[in-house]
Design an enzyme around this catalytic site. Sequence first.
Site, PDB file in Angstrom:
ATOM      1  N   CYS A 160      -4.958   9.131  -3.504  1.00 53.58           N
ATOM      2  CA  CYS A 160      -4.009  10.031  -2.885  1.00 53.58           C
ATOM      3  C   CYS A 160      -2.694   9.517  -3.396  1.00 53.58           C
ATOM      4  O   CYS A 160      -2.519   8.187  -2.948  1.00 53.58           O
ATOM      5  CB  CYS A 160      -4.061  10.216  -1.354  1.00 53.58           C
ATOM      6  SG  CYS A 160      -2.722  11.428  -0.774  1.00 53.58           S
ATOM      7  N   CYS A 202      13.310   8.781 -12.760  1.00 48.77           N
ATOM      8  CA  CYS A 202      11.709   8.631 -13.350  1.00 48.77           C
ATOM      9  C   CYS A 202      11.527   9.591 -14.196  1.00 48.77           C
ATOM     10  O   CYS A 202      10.718   9.347 -15.158  1.00 48.77           O
ATOM     11  CB  CYS A 202      10.874   8.991 -12.092  1.00 48.77           C
ATOM     12  SG  CYS A 202      11.096   7.881 -10.898  1.00 48.77           S
ATOM     13  N   CYS A 240      10.265   0.262  -8.172  1.00 46.48           N
ATOM     14  CA  CYS A 240      10.389   0.590  -9.744  1.00 46.48           C
ATOM     15  C   CYS A 240      10.407  -0.631 -10.543  1.00 46.48           C
ATOM     16  O   CYS A 240       9.662  -0.626 -11.668  1.00 46.48           O
ATOM     17  CB  CYS A 240      11.594   1.440  -9.941  1.00 46.48           C
ATOM     18  SG  CYS A 240      11.916   2.012 -11.471  1.00 46.48           S
ATOM     19  N   CYS A 291      -6.669  -1.002  19.680  1.00 45.43           N
ATOM     20  CA  CYS A 291      -7.350  -2.134  18.609  1.00 45.43           C
ATOM     21  C   CYS A 291      -7.513  -3.248  19.600  1.00 45.43           C
ATOM     22  O   CYS A 291      -6.697  -3.471  20.293  1.00 45.43           O
ATOM     23  CB  CYS A 291      -6.341  -2.092  17.486  1.00 45.43           C
ATOM     24  SG  CYS A 291      -6.871  -3.224  16.267  1.00 45.43           S
ATOM     25  N   ASP A 294      -2.106  10.068   7.385  1.00 41.61           N
ATOM     26  CA  ASP A 294      -2.285   8.948   8.277  1.00 41.61           C
ATOM     27  C   ASP A 294      -0.994   8.171   8.563  1.00 41.61           C
ATOM     28  O   ASP A 294      -0.667   7.782   9.669  1.00 41.61           O
ATOM     29  CB  ASP A 294      -3.257   7.925   7.592  1.00 41.61           C
ATOM     30  CG  ASP A 294      -3.648   6.866   8.683  1.00 41.61           C
ATOM     31  OD1 ASP A 294      -3.783   7.020   9.680  1.00 41.61           O
ATOM     32  OD2 ASP A 294      -4.142   5.874   8.041  1.00 41.61           O
ATOM     33  N   CYS A 329       1.055  14.160  -2.782  1.00 45.01           N
ATOM     34  CA  CYS A 329       0.140  14.124  -1.655  1.00 45.01           C
ATOM     35  C   CYS A 329      -0.991  14.918  -1.956  1.00 45.01           C
ATOM     36  O   CYS A 329      -0.752  16.241  -2.360  1.00 45.01           O
ATOM     37  CB  CYS A 329       0.842  14.327  -0.362  1.00 45.01           C
ATOM     38  SG  CYS A 329       1.983  13.026  -0.117  1.00 45.01           S
ATOM     39  N   TYR A 364       1.503  -6.675  11.177  1.00 44.83           N
ATOM     40  CA  TYR A 364       2.167  -5.441  10.053  1.00 44.83           C
ATOM     41  C   TYR A 364       1.339  -4.196  10.513  1.00 44.83           C
ATOM     42  O   TYR A 364       1.889  -3.250   9.459  1.00 44.83           O
ATOM     43  CB  TYR A 364       1.917  -5.772   8.705  1.00 44.83           C
ATOM     44  CG  TYR A 364       0.411  -6.217   8.355  1.00 44.83           C
ATOM     45  CD1 TYR A 364      -0.494  -5.251   8.526  1.00 44.83           C
ATOM     46  CD2 TYR A 364       0.110  -7.422   7.708  1.00 44.83           C
ATOM     47  CE1 TYR A 364      -1.728  -5.529   8.461  1.00 44.83           C
ATOM     48  CE2 TYR A 364      -1.126  -7.886   7.321  1.00 44.83           C
ATOM     49  CZ  TYR A 364      -2.302  -6.845   7.565  1.00 44.83           C
ATOM     50  OH  TYR A 364      -3.507  -7.273   7.259  1.00 44.83           O
TER      51      TYR A 364
END
Length: 365
Positions: A254, A316, A340, A15, A276, A260, A21
Amino acid sequence: MPPLSIMIKPASALCNLRCEYCFYRDVAENRKQNEYGIMTRENAKTLIEKALHFADGAPVSFAFQGGEPTLAGLDYFRNFVSNMNEINKNRSPVFLSLQTNGTLINGEWAEFLAKNKFLTGLSLDGDFDANRFRKDENGKNSFYKILKAADTLKKHGAEYNILAVLTGYSARNGKKIYNFFKSEGFKNIQFIPCLKPFGYYGESDLFMTVREYGDFLCDVFSLYAEDYKKGRYISVRQFDNWVRLYLGGAAEQCGMNGFCARQFVCESNGNIYPCDFYCTDEYLLGNIKVTNFEEIAFCDTAKKFIESSANTPETCKSCEYINLCRAGGCKRTRQSADYCGAYKKFFKECLPLFKYFENLKQNNI
C-alpha cells in the site's frame, strides 16, 4: 469485486509492551476515546458476516493487529476462525495474518497459527542493540522473547516474517541489521520508517535524518542485490516492490504505487477507518454494527481519503525517478518526514544494480 482487505484491532490499543515509538498509541491519543477494550464475539461475527457478504466470493484478507492482538486471547481467534468458516457460504478465498510482538506466543498459539495457515508478522528491529526501543512494562528489552517466539513458530511449521521499524540507530547500522537477520535465517523482512507523532517537529534518535535513510537504503540494497545475484535471495518488501515497478509491474505494498489502496480498519468496538495510521475521529467511516460495507466503502470520507493520497507535488512531477519513487510512497510517511533527498540518493546510486533482476518475470519476486 476487487479483493477486500480488512485490518482488525481485537484488543484495540491495548499492549503489554511500551515501545518508545508506538504509532498506534499516538493515533489513539488523538481521538476522544483512546481505546475500546477487547472485541466482543458479537462484533467479530457481525464483521465477518458483513465483510463476506460485501466480498460476494472475492478474496478477503483479515489482518489482526494492535496494540497487541494476542491480548484478546486464543479463544477469540478460535471463535473467529470457526465463525468465518461457517459463514463463508460464497467460498471467498480468505487470507489470515497476525502482527504481534511475540511475547505471548507459545506452542499452543503456534500450533493454532500453523493449522489455520496464518501468516505471522513478528516485530523485531534487529539485534539486541537495534531492538532497544521495544521495551516491556519494566523497561526491559523484549529481544530474547521475540527470538524465542520465532523459534516456537518455526518448530510448529507456522509461516512468519519480520517487521522492523527503522529508527535513527537502525539506519546507521543497516548492514549489521541485515546480516543479523540473515544469520538468524529470516527470509522475509519488512522495514518501515519510524513515524513522528502527529504535530511533532523535533529531533530524536528515534527518527532518521534524510542522509541516514539514504545511506541505509544504499547499504542494504547493495547486500540484497548481491545475495540475489548469488542465489541467496532474501525478501525485503520495499525493495521487492521497487523491483516490480522497475520491471513495469505494480507494487503490492500500500502506498508504493503513489496512492492509498482501498482498505478498512475495524476497531474493537466496530468503528471502521480507512487506514491504520488514521484511526482518528476525523476519519471515522462508520460502525459495523449499524453500517454495511456498501455504505462505508463509498461514503464521502472514504472517497476523499483516497483522492487526497494521489495528489502528486509539483516538484515530483518532473523528477526522473517519479516512476519508481511515486512521490515518496505512503501518505503518512510523507506527512511524518520529507525523504525526497534519501530517495534521490538511493536511485542515483543503486539503479545500476536493478539490472540483476531483469531476468525476473513480474510475479516471481
